[in-house]
Structure formats: C-alpha cells, structure tokens
Design a protein around this motif. Structure first.
Motif, PDB file in Angstrom:
ATOM      1  N   TYR A 129       0.598  -1.047  -0.017  1.00  0.00           N
ATOM      2  CA  TYR A 129      -0.095   0.063   0.120  1.00  0.00           C
ATOM      3  C   TYR A 129       0.837   1.298  -0.044  1.00  0.00           C
ATOM      4  O   TYR A 129       1.924   1.331   0.610  1.00  0.00           O
ATOM      5  N   ASP A 130       0.656   2.193  -0.915  1.00  0.00           N
ATOM      6  CA  ASP A 130       1.228   3.629  -0.861  1.00  0.00           C
ATOM      7  C   ASP A 130       0.646   4.593   0.089  1.00  0.00           C
ATOM      8  O   ASP A 130       1.393   5.716   0.271  1.00  0.00           O
ATOM      9  N   VAL A 131      -0.466   4.380   0.611  1.00  0.00           N
ATOM     10  CA  VAL A 131      -1.078   5.117   1.482  1.00  0.00           C
ATOM     11  C   VAL A 131      -1.738   4.434   2.609  1.00  0.00           C
ATOM     12  O   VAL A 131      -2.656   3.541   2.295  1.00  0.00           O
ATOM     13  N   VAL A 132      -1.381   4.750   3.835  1.00  0.00           N
ATOM     14  CA  VAL A 132      -1.901   3.888   5.127  1.00  0.00           C
ATOM     15  C   VAL A 132      -2.439   4.939   5.937  1.00  0.00           C
ATOM     16  O   VAL A 132      -1.367   5.812   6.844  1.00  0.00           O
ATOM     17  N   TYR A 133      -3.499   5.310   6.080  1.00  0.00           N
ATOM     18  CA  TYR A 133      -4.293   6.500   7.033  1.00  0.00           C
ATOM     19  C   TYR A 133      -4.776   5.916   8.234  1.00  0.00           C
ATOM     20  O   TYR A 133      -5.504   4.814   8.228  1.00  0.00           O
ATOM     21  N   SER A 176       3.763   6.620   0.681  1.00  0.00           N
ATOM     22  CA  SER A 176       5.110   6.059   0.222  1.00  0.00           C
ATOM     23  C   SER A 176       5.805   7.137  -0.505  1.00  0.00           C
ATOM     24  O   SER A 176       5.376   8.208  -1.223  1.00  0.00           O
ATOM     25  N   ARG A 177       7.160   6.989  -1.082  1.00  0.00           N
ATOM     26  CA  ARG A 177       7.859   7.908  -1.874  1.00  0.00           C
ATOM     27  C   ARG A 177       7.357   8.183  -3.213  1.00  0.00           C
ATOM     28  O   ARG A 177       7.266   9.335  -3.509  1.00  0.00           O
ATOM     29  N   ARG A 178       6.755   7.070  -3.970  1.00  0.00           N
ATOM     30  CA  ARG A 178       6.379   7.565  -5.328  1.00  0.00           C
ATOM     31  C   ARG A 178       5.116   8.367  -5.188  1.00  0.00           C
ATOM     32  O   ARG A 178       4.634   9.139  -5.931  1.00  0.00           O
ATOM     33  N   GLY A 195      -7.521  15.330   1.034  1.00  0.00           N
ATOM     34  CA  GLY A 195      -8.277  15.210  -0.222  1.00  0.00           C
ATOM     35  C   GLY A 195      -7.247  15.029  -1.449  1.00  0.00           C
ATOM     36  O   GLY A 195      -7.428  14.259  -2.235  1.00  0.00           O
ATOM     37  N   LEU A 196      -6.042  15.793  -1.257  1.00  0.00           N
ATOM     38  CA  LEU A 196      -5.190  15.736  -2.428  1.00  0.00           C
ATOM     39  C   LEU A 196      -4.526  14.215  -2.376  1.00  0.00           C
ATOM     40  O   LEU A 196      -4.316  13.591  -3.486  1.00  0.00           O
ATOM     41  N   VAL A 197      -4.208  13.517  -1.090  1.00  0.00           N
ATOM     42  CA  VAL A 197      -3.708  12.138  -1.312  1.00  0.00           C
ATOM     43  C   VAL A 197      -4.718  11.311  -1.535  1.00  0.00           C
ATOM     44  O   VAL A 197      -4.476  10.174  -2.444  1.00  0.00           O
ATOM     45  N   CYS A 205      -5.103   2.146   2.223  1.00  0.00           N
ATOM     46  CA  CYS A 205      -5.925   1.358   3.256  1.00  0.00           C
ATOM     47  C   CYS A 205      -5.861   2.025   4.741  1.00  0.00           C
ATOM     48  O   CYS A 205      -5.230   2.881   4.674  1.00  0.00           O
ATOM     49  N   GLU A 206      -6.645   1.600   5.603  1.00  0.00           N
ATOM     50  CA  GLU A 206      -6.608   2.056   6.602  1.00  0.00           C
ATOM     51  C   GLU A 206      -6.155   1.312   8.049  1.00  0.00           C
ATOM     52  O   GLU A 206      -6.120   0.061   7.629  1.00  0.00           O
ATOM     53  N   VAL A 207      -5.758   1.733   9.054  1.00  0.00           N
ATOM     54  CA  VAL A 207      -5.497   1.361  10.260  1.00  0.00           C
ATOM     55  C   VAL A 207      -6.433   1.932  11.419  1.00  0.00           C
ATOM     56  O   VAL A 207      -6.469   3.113  11.393  1.00  0.00           O
TER      57      VAL A 207
END
Length: 355
Positions: A129-133, A176-178, A195-197, A205-207
């Motif tokens: 995953y590239d974004v984990v919120y 993530s960097r990319r 919103g941008l992300v 995905c979420e935690v």
C-alpha cells in the motif's frame, strides 16, 4: 457512473531504509518534552533509520528553543523554521518537501495519534500500500461538539464534495515515496492534504486506532480554522458551492414568480391593498439575497484563481538545523577512523628503527 473503487495489484516491498516523520508545530512548548521522549523511544527500537522533520510554524513561545536543543543533540532531527506563521497545511507541505525517507508519516505534535500505530502502517506499506491512513475509532476526552462536528464534516464532504475522502481521518498517515512525489507536484495555494492524497489514487488502506487525549497544552485548531478548512475542502475539490448558488437562485425565482401570480390574482379579485406590498418586498429580498450569495461564491473562486496566479511561495524557511544524515555520518566517521589509523601506523613505522 461506476463508483466502484479502483483495483490495484499490490507488490510486496521491504521495510523502508529510512522512515521520515513530519510534524508541524505552532506554540507547542508544553508537549515537546513528551513528544521527544516518545519519538526517541520509537526510533531506538527499530532497525531501519528514522528521521524527524520538525517544522516550526512561526511559534511565539519557547518552541523554537526546545526544538533547537533537540536538533543539536540528535542528528536524526531536521528542523525547519518558518519566517512567520504560514499555517498548518503549509507546514506539512514543507516537511514533505524536505523529507528524505522511502516512506513518510505525517502526525501532529500533541501525541493524540500514538507513534505505536506507525508499526501497523509500516506493515501495510510492506504489503504494497502506498497510503495508510489512521482511522479513529473514538475521541477520548473531546467535547460533544467536536465529535459531532467532525462526524458531520466527513459525511458532508463525502456526500457533497468528494466521495473517496476517507471518513474519520486526519492528517495522520503514511505515504510512500512514489505517492509523495506525485502529491508534491500539486502546488495549490489553498491546500487540503487529505483530499489531495485521496485524489492521487494510489493503493490506500486504513488502520484503526483509538485517539488519545492531548498530552499537554491546548489545541491550536479553533472553530474558525475548522470552518476555514471545511470551506477550503469544498471549494478546492468541487463546484458544489456554485451549484448551491444556482439552486438558491432557482428557489428565489420560483418564490418571486409565485408571489407575482398571487398579487395578480388579488388585483383581479379587487382585494389589492397597500398591505399586499409586504409579500412582494419579501420576494424581492429573497431574489436579491440569492444574487448576492451567488456573486460572493463566484468571487471566492475568482479570488483563489487570482492568488494561485500570483505564484508566491507557499512558505518561506528562514533557518534549517540538522545533523549529518545517519548513513552519511556513519560512513564519514568510519572514513575518518580509517584515515587516522593509517596515519598513526605510518608514524609508528617511521619512528621504529630498522634492524
């Protein structure tokens, strides 16, 4: 339109060689000692390198002195000091611009978002995953107004503005960097990072976690700033306010037309009197109010285009304090040690008499 989420092929990746933790700070002198202790403990128990990118957003208390002391004693700290207060979103952007990690975590200084949750984020990152919120399960010790307003904000944003905005989340997330390189290309003057992300569209995905009480100090996010953030999100990601003004104009037009028909009917029936002017005045006020609201909303969009067109920097850094990067410092130290040993051996050999 298909509202199903985009499916991504996830590729396993190793743990990040370096993890950057970006923290904006504004008048947080009371919480910095506890923040330093918590982050140091977090970094010391991991095998990968960790850097702390701390952004002093024009603080007026002892925040800068405490951060300077921390930066002078810990080479993992990179301190950016703004020339003045540019706001939370600008401070986060500056931290992202200067972060050097393979993955970057954004969090607040109040420790309401526990550093321990970052372990779960890194595990999700390693799964591809590239974004984990972080999604909040609860908000301990927060007022009923704060909880209700936050709940309404995210539901309204998802319904009226941007349906892919994750609910019950703040800026606490791993990127993530990319994905970060893509987000950094969006140099909007009025920013809404969440919103941008989400708009970038990388695998996300979420935690789940329980938000803790603030460790010290008071929140710097007033009701005015919350409303300003909501307005920025609405205007930046949707033409919904313009459509609202269009609907308001239609309603005012219908009310005015209905009142005109009623006035004409009264005139035909011979019941017209001076008192009948009151509904007409009300209708005129409705139409005029709708026009003024519409002009104001259009003006808000025009003003944002004007500010974006000026091309001013989104923040100004007056000072940067940092130690050597961990890997570079280690290599430099080993090189100096090797060179010192070689020189000492040469000197010893020169002093030893030949037999």
């Amino acid at each position: 339109m298909n509202n199903a989420p985009t499916q991504h092929h996830l590729r396993l990746r190793p743990q990040p060689a370096r993890l950057s933790i970006v923290i904006p700070l504004h008048n947080e002198e009371e919480v910095i000692p506890e923040l330093r202790r918590a982050l140091t403990a977090f970094a010391d128990r991991h095998s990968f390198a960790v850097e702390f990118v701390l952004v002093n957003d024009g603080s007026t208390d002892a925040t800068v002195e405490l951060l300077s002391e921390w930066a002078g004693q810990d080479r993992r700290v990179r301190l950016l000091c703004f020339a003045r207060n540019f706001g939370h979103e600008a401070a986060v952007l500056a931290g992202l611009d200067h972060a050097r990690g393979d993955a970057v975590v954004v969090m607040d200084a109040d420790l309401q978002d526990p550093p321990e949750v970052i372990d779960e984020m890194v595990a999700k990152y390693m799964r591809g995953y590239d974004v984990v919120y972080g999604r909040r399960l609860s908000r301990d010790r927060e007022t009923v107004f704060k909880r209700v307003s936050a709940w309404l904000f995210y539901r309204a944003m998802r319904t009226l503005v941007y349906r892919d905005l994750p609910p019950d989340t703040g800026d606490f997330r791993l990127i993530s960097r990319r994905c970060l390189d893509a987000v950094k290309t969006m140099r909007e003057a009025h920013r809404f990072l969440r919103g941008l992300v989400a708009w970038a569209g990388f695998p996300q995905c979420e935690v789940l976690y329980r938000r803790q009480p603030r460790q010290a100090g008071i929140t710097k996010y007033s009701l005015r700033k919350m409303l300003q953030l909501a307005w920025t999100a609405a205007v930046s990601f949707s033409p919904a306010p313009l459509r609202f003004s269009f609907l308001a104009g239609i309603v005012a037009l219908l009310v005015g037309a209905a009142e005109g028909v009623a006035e004409w009917a009264r005139w035909l029936g011979g019941t017209y009197s001076m008192a009948a002017w009151t509904p007409a005045v009300v209708a005129i006020c409705l139409v005029g109010g709708a026009i003024l609201i519409s002009i104001g909303i259009v003006g808000e969009y025009v003003a944002r285009v004007f500010e974006q067109g000026k091309g001013r920097p989104l923040y100004i850094v007056s000072e940067v304090m940092e130690g050597e990067p961990q890997d570079d410092a280690l290599h430099s130290q080993l090189g100096r040690l090797h060179e010192a040993t070689r020189v000492e051996d040469s000197a010893t050999a020169a002093r030893t008499p030949a037999r």
